[in-house]
Design an enzyme around this catalytic site. Sequence first.
Site, short mmCIF file in Angstrom:
data_model
loop_
_atom_site.label_atom_id
_atom_site.label_comp_id
_atom_site.label_asym_id
_atom_site.label_seq_id
_atom_site.Cartn_x
_atom_site.Cartn_y
_atom_site.Cartn_z
N TYR A 16 0.85 -1.21 0.00
CA TYR A 16 0.00 0.00 0.00
C TYR A 16 0.88 1.26 0.00
CZ TYR A 16 -3.12 3.62 1.91
OH TYR A 16 -3.80 4.79 2.14
N LYS A 19 1.18 4.16 -2.81
CA LYS A 19 0.99 5.58 -2.52
C LYS A 19 2.23 6.38 -2.95
CE LYS A 19 -3.00 6.50 -0.84
NZ LYS A 19 -3.98 7.11 -1.77
N1 NAP Z 1 -8.01 6.14 6.34
C1 NAP Z 1 -6.78 6.56 6.52
O1 NAP Z 1 -6.26 6.52 7.63
C2 NAP Z 1 -5.98 7.10 5.38
C3 NAP Z 1 -4.68 7.57 5.64
C4 NAP Z 1 -3.93 8.11 4.60
C5 NAP Z 1 -4.48 8.19 3.33
N2 NAP Z 1 -5.75 7.73 3.10
C6 NAP Z 1 -6.28 7.84 1.75
O2 NAP Z 1 -7.54 8.48 1.79
C7 NAP Z 1 -8.28 8.09 0.62
C8 NAP Z 1 -9.68 7.68 1.02
O3 NAP Z 1 -9.62 6.49 1.79
P1 NAP Z 1 -10.64 6.19 2.96
O4 NAP Z 1 -9.89 6.22 4.21
O5 NAP Z 1 -11.83 7.03 2.80
O6 NAP Z 1 -10.97 4.65 2.67
P2 NAP Z 1 -12.31 3.96 2.19
O7 NAP Z 1 -13.44 4.33 3.10
O8 NAP Z 1 -11.97 2.52 2.03
O9 NAP Z 1 -12.58 4.62 0.77
C9 NAP Z 1 -11.88 4.22 -0.37
C10 NAP Z 1 -12.85 4.12 -1.53
O10 NAP Z 1 -12.13 3.63 -2.66
C11 NAP Z 1 -12.96 2.72 -3.32
N3 NAP Z 1 -12.27 1.72 -4.12
C12 NAP Z 1 -11.39 0.78 -3.73
N4 NAP Z 1 -11.09 -0.03 -4.75
C13 NAP Z 1 -11.82 0.40 -5.81
C14 NAP Z 1 -11.96 -0.04 -7.14
N5 NAP Z 1 -11.31 -1.09 -7.62
N6 NAP Z 1 -12.79 0.65 -7.95
C15 NAP Z 1 -13.47 1.70 -7.50
N7 NAP Z 1 -13.40 2.16 -6.25
C16 NAP Z 1 -12.57 1.51 -5.42
C17 NAP Z 1 -13.73 2.02 -2.23
O11 NAP Z 1 -14.89 1.47 -2.82
P3 NAP Z 1 -15.59 0.15 -2.18
O12 NAP Z 1 -16.19 0.64 -0.89
O13 NAP Z 1 -16.60 -0.23 -3.20
O14 NAP Z 1 -14.52 -0.85 -1.97
C18 NAP Z 1 -13.99 3.15 -1.27
O15 NAP Z 1 -15.21 3.78 -1.55
C19 NAP Z 1 -7.47 7.00 -0.05
O16 NAP Z 1 -6.73 7.57 -1.11
C20 NAP Z 1 -6.54 6.53 1.05
O17 NAP Z 1 -5.36 5.96 0.54
C21 NAP Z 1 -6.50 7.19 4.10
#
Ligand code: NAP
Length: 343
Positions: free
Chosen positions: A201, A205
């Site tokens: 991951y 990133k």
């Molecule tokens: N949460 C953290 O602590 C954290 C920290 C640093 C960075 N980030 C970044 O923040 C961003 C948002 O993440 P989040 O925390 O909100 O996580 P999340 O709730 O899992 O949201 C990620 C979204 O991406 C979608 N996704 C994954 N695989 C996909 C695919 N093949 N096609 C289309 N959509 C897909 C998921 O859809 P499904 O629900 O259908 O799977 C989900 O809606 C990401 O870029 C993540 O890397 C998060």
Amino acid sequence: MASSQDTILLTGANGGLGSAIVADFLKKPELAAYTGVYTVRKAAAATQLKAVLDAGPSSHKHEIIDLDLSSLASVRKTATEINRRVAAGELPPIKALILNAAYQDHEELNITPDGYEITWHVNYLANQLLALMLLQSMNKKNGRILVIGSWSHDIDDKRNTIGGEPYKGRATLFPSAEELAKGKWSTPADGDGWFTGYRRYGASKLCAVMLMHELANRLGKDPELSNITVVGLDPGAMGSDLTRRGSSSMQFNIKKLLPIMAYVAVKFSPNGSMRPLWKSAGDAVRLCFNVEAPKGKLLYLNGTDELETSKEARDAANRKSLWNYGLVAAGITQGDTVLRDWQ
Ligand SMILES: NC(=O)c1ccc[n+]([C@@H]2O[C@H](COP(=O)([O-])OP(=O)(O)OC[C@H]3O[C@@H](n4cnc5c(N)ncnc54)[C@H](OP(=O)(O)O)[C@@H]3O)[C@@H](O)[C@H]2O)c1
Ligand SMILES: *[C@@H]1O[C@H](CO)[C@@H](O)[C@H](O)[C@H]1NC(C)=O
Ligand SMILES: *[C@@H]1O[C@H](CO)[C@@H](O)[C@H](O)[C@H]1NC(C)=O
Ligand SMILES: *[C@@H]1O[C@H](CO)[C@@H](O)[C@H](O)[C@H]1NC(C)=O
């Protein structure tokens, strides 16, 4: 032409951060006046997004579009259709392209039907293809591309040690584009559990951050596209479903405990390690609409403060090899993009 007649395109709109970003738009009349194009893996299952939209003003023009980022054909189909509609005047040009969707594995390693390790495919390759194809539909005067980054992209960022030491003894997150693309690096066979997925991951990133730099540099030199800016956001750690494929205790910590801790922490250290979804959503929206960004150079923020991207992300040779590998992997040709310097 008023910018409020433009489009905002957001991927991963049904996710934690994605739906919080939509909720933030809807609180701000000047942003709710844009047309929202919200992409999700499956519209029928996008309940979180729909609940946010239902609670917002009914005047907000929007559509929810199916887009599977783990399929090159799906990215091509969606981008082609959006380009057609913008060219035909059926959809306004894109002011903000927010590449937010992401995938994380833990103990497993999965390969997409196109033959790439899914973390790399979704978090990097799909974004390279989507961004290159959609450039023709962006507002050439002031379009902005926001890619969500992460501290995991930086092997030297101390925040990676909060829940263990996944990068211990490792010198790089970029062994080569090929090893990441084909799932040859940090595999379950390494035997250190969820660290293996976390490293992939983090590597994906890192590739996304390299993409931010490449796009910013290449757009800045383009005779037609030089006013399109590229920005990145490190959103801290947020309680979302990103760790849904982790163990049940990890899911509890991230989904249940972290939001409570973040609720308190954000009062004392607003850009600290733990942030509520609404805080990072606000930072993302601010970075898209209220921050001056330089042309031809990436602006990357830790919440609201500028942060230098990792040493590996700033390595031009790494970036060039990744870019070229992605072009071949996604089958990108001249006709796919209006970017002059695409090769
Ligand atoms: N949460 C953290 O602590 C954290 C920290 C640093 C960075 N980030 C970044 O923040 C961003 C948002 O993440 P989040 O925390 O909100 O996580 P999340 O709730 O899992 O949201 C990620 C979204 O991406 C979608 N996704 C994954 N695989 C996909 C695919 N093949 N096609 C289309 N959509 C897909 C998921 O859809 P499904 O629900 O259908 O799977 C989900 O809606 C990401 O870029 C993540 O890397 C998060
Ligand atoms: C970019 O913006 C500047 C200042 O508004 C303008 O002079 C220039 O023509 C624009 N360039 C392009 C390629 O649109
Ligand atoms: C991010 O911002 C917070 C708060 O300003 C700070 O404590 C932290 O050290 C920053 N992270 C990095 C890597 O600079
Ligand atoms: C952190 O974020 C807050 C609000 O989002 C901002 O006002 C502040 O200047 C940022 N920096 C630090 C070091 O707290």
